[in-house]
Design a protein around this motif. Structure first.
Motif, PDB file in Angstrom:
ATOM      1  N   GLU A 205       1.978   9.530  -6.192  1.00 17.61           N
ATOM      2  CA  GLU A 205       2.219  10.510  -5.656  1.00 17.61           C
ATOM      3  C   GLU A 205       3.263  11.562  -6.532  1.00 17.61           C
ATOM      4  O   GLU A 205       3.605  13.061  -6.447  1.00 17.61           O
ATOM      5  CB  GLU A 205       2.572  10.739  -4.010  1.00 17.61           C
ATOM      6  CG  GLU A 205       1.340  11.022  -3.308  1.00 17.61           C
ATOM      7  CD  GLU A 205       1.906  10.837  -1.290  1.00 17.61           C
ATOM      8  OE1 GLU A 205       3.331  10.354  -1.323  1.00 17.61           O
ATOM      9  OE2 GLU A 205       1.542  10.407  -0.877  1.00 17.61           O
TER      10      GLU A 205
ATOM     11  N   PRO B 183       0.823  -1.464   0.043  1.00 18.20           N
ATOM     12  CA  PRO B 183       0.281  -0.287  -0.128  1.00 18.20           C
ATOM     13  C   PRO B 183       0.587   1.684  -0.252  1.00 18.20           C
ATOM     14  O   PRO B 183      -0.005   2.248  -0.921  1.00 18.20           O
ATOM     15  CB  PRO B 183      -0.395  -0.693   1.123  1.00 18.20           C
ATOM     16  CG  PRO B 183      -0.907  -1.711   1.167  1.00 18.20           C
ATOM     17  CD  PRO B 183       0.812  -2.120   1.027  1.00 18.20           C
ATOM     18  N   SER B 184       2.192   0.829   0.630  1.00 20.75           N
ATOM     19  CA  SER B 184       3.089   2.879   0.765  1.00 20.75           C
ATOM     20  C   SER B 184       3.721   2.671  -0.413  1.00 20.75           C
ATOM     21  O   SER B 184       4.024   4.153  -0.821  1.00 20.75           O
ATOM     22  CB  SER B 184       3.967   2.715   2.147  1.00 20.75           C
ATOM     23  OG  SER B 184       4.522   1.259   2.285  1.00 20.75           O
TER      24      SER B 184
ATOM     25  N   LYS C 197       2.300   1.339  -3.514  1.00 23.93           N
ATOM     26  CA  LYS C 197       1.161   2.081  -4.202  1.00 23.93           C
ATOM     27  C   LYS C 197       0.743   3.370  -4.177  1.00 23.93           C
ATOM     28  O   LYS C 197       0.993   4.888  -4.790  1.00 23.93           O
ATOM     29  CB  LYS C 197       0.394   1.802  -4.038  1.00 23.93           C
ATOM     30  CG  LYS C 197      -1.023   1.669  -4.710  1.00 23.93           C
ATOM     31  CD  LYS C 197      -2.400   0.968  -4.593  1.00 23.93           C
ATOM     32  CE  LYS C 197      -3.280   1.599  -5.269  1.00 23.93           C
ATOM     33  NZ  LYS C 197      -4.917   1.081  -5.025  1.00 23.93           N
ATOM     34  N   LYS C 198       0.927   3.786  -3.401  1.00 25.55           N
ATOM     35  CA  LYS C 198       0.904   5.012  -2.371  1.00 25.55           C
ATOM     36  C   LYS C 198       2.047   6.610  -3.294  1.00 25.55           C
ATOM     37  O   LYS C 198       1.373   7.547  -3.520  1.00 25.55           O
ATOM     38  CB  LYS C 198       0.632   5.497  -1.337  1.00 25.55           C
ATOM     39  CG  LYS C 198       0.432   6.746  -0.838  1.00 25.55           C
ATOM     40  CD  LYS C 198       0.308   6.579   0.516  1.00 25.55           C
ATOM     41  CE  LYS C 198      -0.457   8.163   1.817  1.00 25.55           C
ATOM     42  NZ  LYS C 198       1.028   9.380   1.611  1.00 25.55           N
ATOM     43  N   GLU C 199       3.134   5.498  -2.574  1.00 26.03           N
ATOM     44  CA  GLU C 199       4.095   6.936  -3.352  1.00 26.03           C
ATOM     45  C   GLU C 199       4.624   7.068  -4.509  1.00 26.03           C
ATOM     46  O   GLU C 199       4.976   7.957  -5.016  1.00 26.03           O
ATOM     47  CB  GLU C 199       5.923   6.743  -2.550  1.00 26.03           C
ATOM     48  CG  GLU C 199       6.005   6.840  -0.989  1.00 26.03           C
ATOM     49  CD  GLU C 199       7.412   6.798  -0.593  1.00 26.03           C
ATOM     50  OE1 GLU C 199       7.974   7.164  -1.655  1.00 26.03           O
ATOM     51  OE2 GLU C 199       7.342   6.515   0.561  1.00 26.03           O
TER      52      GLU C 199
END
Length: 452
Positions: A447, A439-440, A442-444
């Protein structure tokens, strides 16, 4: 043991993917469920949200008071060390303590059991089969080793008469089961820390296969040395998939069965290995008596399993896929699927080896499989239940790889390293805690690349 007389079920290692499916099952049938695990995860968070009491310290005083009664069943995972104080507390006081596989054996003895065995493909095949049966209205419960996207759970249904289970070869667990219809998807060498050599694994699979007395209820790929009905792609078999094409990013194919030709079946999961999984599930459901139109409808609506070629990002400029692959054969399957879908794009693979023993036993095969990608990032080996082995490291594995585009990266630097990479296709691979990082990552990526 009569499960009807059990009021409380306490899990030691409740956060495991197989253990948590059992926990959900017992809660569904009205039992009080509680447990211990080593660390919090997304799975344990979900179980707590569902009302289960879970703690993360091996401490007898944290066990709920109402579990200190005779009608409490204790279920343990093989990953728990024998020195575990809670486990020993229950053993010393003569509580009923069972392995997860033993409990599944008790459950499947009193139901019509579909058992899915094999060193690869168990979770996807059993998930497809569970979905077909549930979607067709069968009174089924499917215990799964992954989170099925259609249900956001590793448990499908709450039926009392039919079960679908993954027949796990680890620690010979599948010999506890009572299968009525079964399959063996593959028999590659694995778990050599348990078995010693590949011939011992094959002997164990034969013993499992012999639990199915009617060989017309056992399904195998053509190349396996077992007696049963065969499934194959583009070659003669009892159930044959052919006329395979890709339409709108999905497979469309025909199947020849012993009694009919089924045309234009749509199935959305990429990779020939997943096509075999779907064909095997179709053969098992068809043999059971599930109507053809219900099977075709369910295959078209199956959305996949988390961490099995699971799309995290899918845009024109960037594709991020996550997969649980932890054996060279599985990594080859991921590579085949990626190349089939994106033949001209650069592919970055991020791999976290799982277990020192597996890395040691298959180092040359891992090196060959990983070298097929355009670029590879390695993480340190995830130890799981093992202590380090001298000389067995990710640096040693990397030295065996022929692809020069390789690097060893720490977990702390992984996100920034991935984000800086210009590859259009990114694949994270492994059975360790890399799944918790998805999840992290994917988030970065979103962004940095899309300024979201």
């Amino acid at each position: 043991m009569n499960l009807n007389q059990i009021h409380n079920v306490y899990f030691i290692g409740i956060g495991g993917i197989g253990m948590s499916a059992l926990a959900r099952y017992f809660q569904n049938i009205g039992k009080n469920v509680s447990g211990y695990d080593k660390t919090p995860t997304m799975l344990t968070n979900e179980l707590i949200a569902d009302g289960m009491h879970i703690h993360f310290e091996d401490n007898i005083s944290l066990i709920p008071n109402d579990y200190y009664v005779e009608n409490t069943l204790i279920i343990i995972t093989p990953a728990v060390p024998t020195s575990h104080s809670e486990w020993n507390y229950f053993l010393e006081r003569d509580y009923v303590v069972k392995k997860r596989a033993e409990v599944l054996g008790i459950i499947t003895k009193d139901t019509f059991c579909f058992a899915v065995a094999g060193t690869h493909g168990k979770t996807t095949t059993s998930s497809i089969l569970g979905h077909i049966l549930y979607d067709s209205g069968a009174d089924v419960t499917a215990f799964l080793g992954g989170i099925v996207e259609n249900y956001h759970s590793n448990l499908i249904g709450s039926g009392k008469t039919i079960t679908v289970v993954e027949a796990d070869e680890f620690d010979r667990s599948f010999l506890h089961l009572h299968p009525d219809i079964a399959c063996v998807t593959s028999m590659d060498a694995d778990h050599l820390d348990i078995y010693g050599d590949s011939s011992a694994i094959e002997d164990s699979f034969r013993e499992f296969a012999n639990k199915v007395e009617d060989k017309s209820k056992l399904f195998i790929p053509k190349d396996l040395p077992l007696e049963g009905l065969t499934v194959a792609i583009n070659e003669e078999a009892t159930f044959k998939a052919y006329n395979i094409r890709v339409e709108k990013s999905a497979y469309v194919f025909d199947v020849q069965t012993p009694t009919e030709t089924i045309q234009n079946i749509a199935f959305g999961l990429p990779g020939r290995h997943n096509l075999m999984n779907a064909l095997t599930a179709l053969a098992m459901a068809k043999t059971y008596g599930t109507p053809t139109d219900a099977i075709v409808k369910a295959l078209a609506s199956f959305q996949g399993v988390q961490r099995r070629f699971s799309y995290q990002i899918k845009t024109e400029d960037l594709v991020y896929i996550d997969d649980y692959a932890h054996h060279p054969t599985e990594i080859n399957a991921v590579h085949q699927a990626v190349r089939e879908l994106y033949p001209k794009e650069k592919v970055l693979a991020v791999f976290q080896p799982h277990l020192f023993s597996r890395t040691h036993d298959f180092a040359d095969d891992f090196a060959k499989s990983l070298s097929a990608f355009d670029e590879v990032i390695l993480l340190d080996i995830y130890p799981a239940r093992e202590l380090p082995m001298e000389g067995v490291t990710s640096t040693w594995l990397m030295s065996k790889m022929t692809n020069p585009n390789k690097s060893l990266v720490s977990k702390e630097n992984l996100h920034s390293t991935i984000v800086k990479n210009e590859a259009k296709i990114i694949v994270t691979i492994g059975a360790g805690d890399i799944g918790e990082m998805v999840p992290s990552i994917k988030k970065e990526l979103l962004e940095k690349r899309y300024k979201l």
